[in-house]
Design a protein around this motif. Sequence first.
Motif, PDB file in Angstrom:
ATOM      1  N   GLN A   1       0.583  -8.935  -4.057  1.00 57.10           N
ATOM      2  CA  GLN A   1       1.608  -9.975  -4.079  1.00 57.10           C
ATOM      3  C   GLN A   1       2.843  -9.501  -3.318  1.00 57.10           C
ATOM      4  O   GLN A   1       3.315  -8.378  -3.519  1.00 57.10           O
ATOM      5  CB  GLN A   1       1.982 -10.307  -5.535  1.00 57.10           C
ATOM      6  N   ARG A   2       3.341 -10.368  -2.432  1.00 58.99           N
ATOM      7  CA  ARG A   2       4.597 -10.074  -1.721  1.00 58.99           C
ATOM      8  C   ARG A   2       5.733 -10.644  -2.563  1.00 58.99           C
ATOM      9  O   ARG A   2       5.805 -11.848  -2.798  1.00 58.99           O
ATOM     10  CB  ARG A   2       4.598 -10.719  -0.346  1.00 58.99           C
TER      11      ARG A   2
ATOM     12  N   LYS B   1       5.430   0.139   6.512  1.00 59.99           N
ATOM     13  CA  LYS B   1       5.889  -1.108   7.134  1.00 59.99           C
ATOM     14  C   LYS B   1       7.391  -1.057   7.366  1.00 59.99           C
ATOM     15  O   LYS B   1       7.897  -1.399   8.448  1.00 59.99           O
ATOM     16  CB  LYS B   1       5.536  -2.295   6.252  1.00 59.99           C
ATOM     17  N   ALA B   2       8.138  -0.643   6.338  1.00 56.53           N
ATOM     18  CA  ALA B   2       9.587  -0.550   6.475  1.00 56.53           C
ATOM     19  C   ALA B   2       9.976   0.408   7.595  1.00 56.53           C
ATOM     20  O   ALA B   2      10.915   0.161   8.354  1.00 56.53           O
ATOM     21  CB  ALA B   2      10.209  -0.095   5.152  1.00 56.53           C
ATOM     22  N   LEU B   3       9.231   1.510   7.716  1.00 51.65           N
ATOM     23  CA  LEU B   3       9.509   2.512   8.745  1.00 51.65           C
ATOM     24  C   LEU B   3       9.237   1.954  10.135  1.00 51.65           C
ATOM     25  O   LEU B   3      10.046   2.119  11.057  1.00 51.65           O
ATOM     26  CB  LEU B   3       8.669   3.760   8.488  1.00 51.65           C
ATOM     27  N   ILE B   4       8.098   1.283  10.301  1.00 46.17           N
ATOM     28  CA  ILE B   4       7.745   0.724  11.605  1.00 46.17           C
ATOM     29  C   ILE B   4       8.747  -0.335  12.035  1.00 46.17           C
ATOM     30  O   ILE B   4       9.145  -0.406  13.211  1.00 46.17           O
ATOM     31  CB  ILE B   4       6.320   0.124  11.563  1.00 46.17           C
ATOM     32  N   GLU B   5       9.179  -1.171  11.087  1.00 47.24           N
ATOM     33  CA  GLU B   5      10.072  -2.275  11.421  1.00 47.24           C
ATOM     34  C   GLU B   5      11.532  -1.852  11.552  1.00 47.24           C
ATOM     35  O   GLU B   5      12.371  -2.638  11.987  1.00 47.24           O
ATOM     36  CB  GLU B   5       9.921  -3.384  10.379  1.00 47.24           C
TER      37      GLU B   5
ATOM     38  N   TYR C   1      -0.465  -7.664   5.309  1.00 50.83           N
ATOM     39  CA  TYR C   1       0.314  -7.561   6.557  1.00 50.83           C
ATOM     40  C   TYR C   1      -0.546  -7.681   7.818  1.00 50.83           C
ATOM     41  O   TYR C   1      -0.277  -7.033   8.819  1.00 50.83           O
ATOM     42  CB  TYR C   1       1.112  -6.247   6.583  1.00 50.83           C
ATOM     43  N   ARG C   2      -1.568  -8.530   7.769  1.00 51.54           N
ATOM     44  CA  ARG C   2      -2.407  -8.701   8.959  1.00 51.54           C
ATOM     45  C   ARG C   2      -1.635  -9.401  10.089  1.00 51.54           C
ATOM     46  O   ARG C   2      -1.846  -9.111  11.263  1.00 51.54           O
ATOM     47  CB  ARG C   2      -3.680  -9.472   8.601  1.00 51.54           C
TER      48      ARG C   2
ATOM     49  N   ALA D   1       0.778  -6.932  11.641  1.00 54.14           N
ATOM     50  CA  ALA D   1       0.098  -5.935  12.466  1.00 54.14           C
ATOM     51  C   ALA D   1       0.145  -6.301  13.941  1.00 54.14           C
ATOM     52  O   ALA D   1       0.187  -5.414  14.810  1.00 54.14           O
ATOM     53  CB  ALA D   1      -1.351  -5.775  12.005  1.00 54.14           C
ATOM     54  N   GLU D   2       0.145  -7.598  14.248  1.00 54.79           N
ATOM     55  CA  GLU D   2       0.239  -8.033  15.640  1.00 54.79           C
ATOM     56  C   GLU D   2       1.604  -7.667  16.223  1.00 54.79           C
ATOM     57  O   GLU D   2       1.708  -7.254  17.382  1.00 54.79           O
ATOM     58  CB  GLU D   2       0.002  -9.534  15.721  1.00 54.79           C
ATOM     59  N   GLU D   3       2.645  -7.792  15.413  1.00 55.66           N
ATOM     60  CA  GLU D   3       3.993  -7.417  15.858  1.00 55.66           C
ATOM     61  C   GLU D   3       4.098  -5.907  16.028  1.00 55.66           C
ATOM     62  O   GLU D   3       4.759  -5.424  16.946  1.00 55.66           O
ATOM     63  CB  GLU D   3       5.027  -7.920  14.857  1.00 55.66           C
ATOM     64  N   TRP D   4       3.439  -5.160  15.160  1.00 58.57           N
ATOM     65  CA  TRP D   4       3.468  -3.707  15.281  1.00 58.57           C
ATOM     66  C   TRP D   4       2.780  -3.270  16.575  1.00 58.57           C
ATOM     67  O   TRP D   4       3.251  -2.345  17.246  1.00 58.57           O
ATOM     68  CB  TRP D   4       2.777  -3.051  14.083  1.00 58.57           C
ATOM     69  N   ALA D   5       1.688  -3.943  16.901  1.00 58.69           N
ATOM     70  CA  ALA D   5       0.976  -3.616  18.136  1.00 58.69           C
ATOM     71  C   ALA D   5       1.867  -3.852  19.354  1.00 58.69           C
ATOM     72  O   ALA D   5       1.848  -3.074  20.315  1.00 58.69           O
ATOM     73  CB  ALA D   5      -0.303  -4.447  18.245  1.00 58.69           C
TER      74      ALA D   5
END
Length: 352
Positions: free
Chosen positions: A140-141, A248-252, A278-279, A282-286
């Motif tokens: 759950q988010r 996620k927090a680190l990547i963003e 976070y699928r 994941a596109e934004e991370w890529a």
Amino acid sequence: CSNSSRQTLPYAHSPALDKFCCDFSTIASVTASCARRLPSLRSPLYQFSSMLSAMHTALPAAPQGHVQARSVTRTAAPRCSAVISPICSLRQLPGSRPFAHSVAPMRRRRGLHVCAAWGDPIEWQPAQVVNSSREAEGMQRLVVDIGAVADKYMVPGQYIQMRIGEGKPGFFAIASPPEESRNNQGVVELLIKAVPDTASEQLAATKPSDAVEVSPVMGNGFKVGQLPLDQFPTLLLFATGSGIAPVKALIESEDLQLSGRTSVKLYYGTRAEDTTPYRKEAEEWAAKGVELINVYSSDKQGYVQDIFAKEPKFEDGSRVGAVLCGQKQMAEQITQTLIEMGVDKERILMNF
């Protein structure tokens, strides 16, 4: 313990006995008293009390300047080595469990400090659920307004405790980057894995406007300053399950300086695609340069540590940094593999 319950604790100080922190006979007496009140621990407590009494008898006479044990009344957790709770000495007692789980919890009053296990007291603060949505199967988010508590959220990887009312709290890493919480005036995002009969199950069931309580922000987070861009062009990120939240927090955040790295890979382990959060993100991370390697245990190809162990070794492991968060066995095995590949252990970061 709660401040609503005043306890009398033994106090003693002697330069010659500082390392023992308190008087043997006093602890023996208190331990025996505890044994009479805790039937389930009576036998090991009495054994411990007898052992301390024997040690006290064997000690030489107290040196000059020794202050005999006396009682002082405390209403908060001891902060000095000279004033301790004798029950702390029972942590390694054979057959015993942590004291906090051995007796029924005391009734607490809202707004008071509450000790978290053997740690420092916690000042609980009111918070409110802003939004709740299903992120993946069993995940759950949760978006929560924690107000001024968010001011201390400075580094990705830090976490909070959260609970409903006087219930048992859970530990949750913040999934949104620090700058986002500041821009949103204290609103943070959490990823809750609903585990039956735990605080996470109750929190995952909350709805917008529901009241919760949160602790101050805790932990040091990921110290990515130890991975400067010019020395560590290659970064490896590892996560399993809800351990992806602080990653996620680190990547963003801007902390990793992703655009300047030669290679950034994220190995992420879940059971299957439908249990993977976070699928979309994941596109934004890529797009930022993060190569995602999903590892699904249902494929029976192994876990994250198994897949990574098959990767080719680095040409120069001293220029590789790593970030880990998730299942303990994964973290231990990945750490061992990285070291064998020449990565400096000090450059393998965790958020605790």
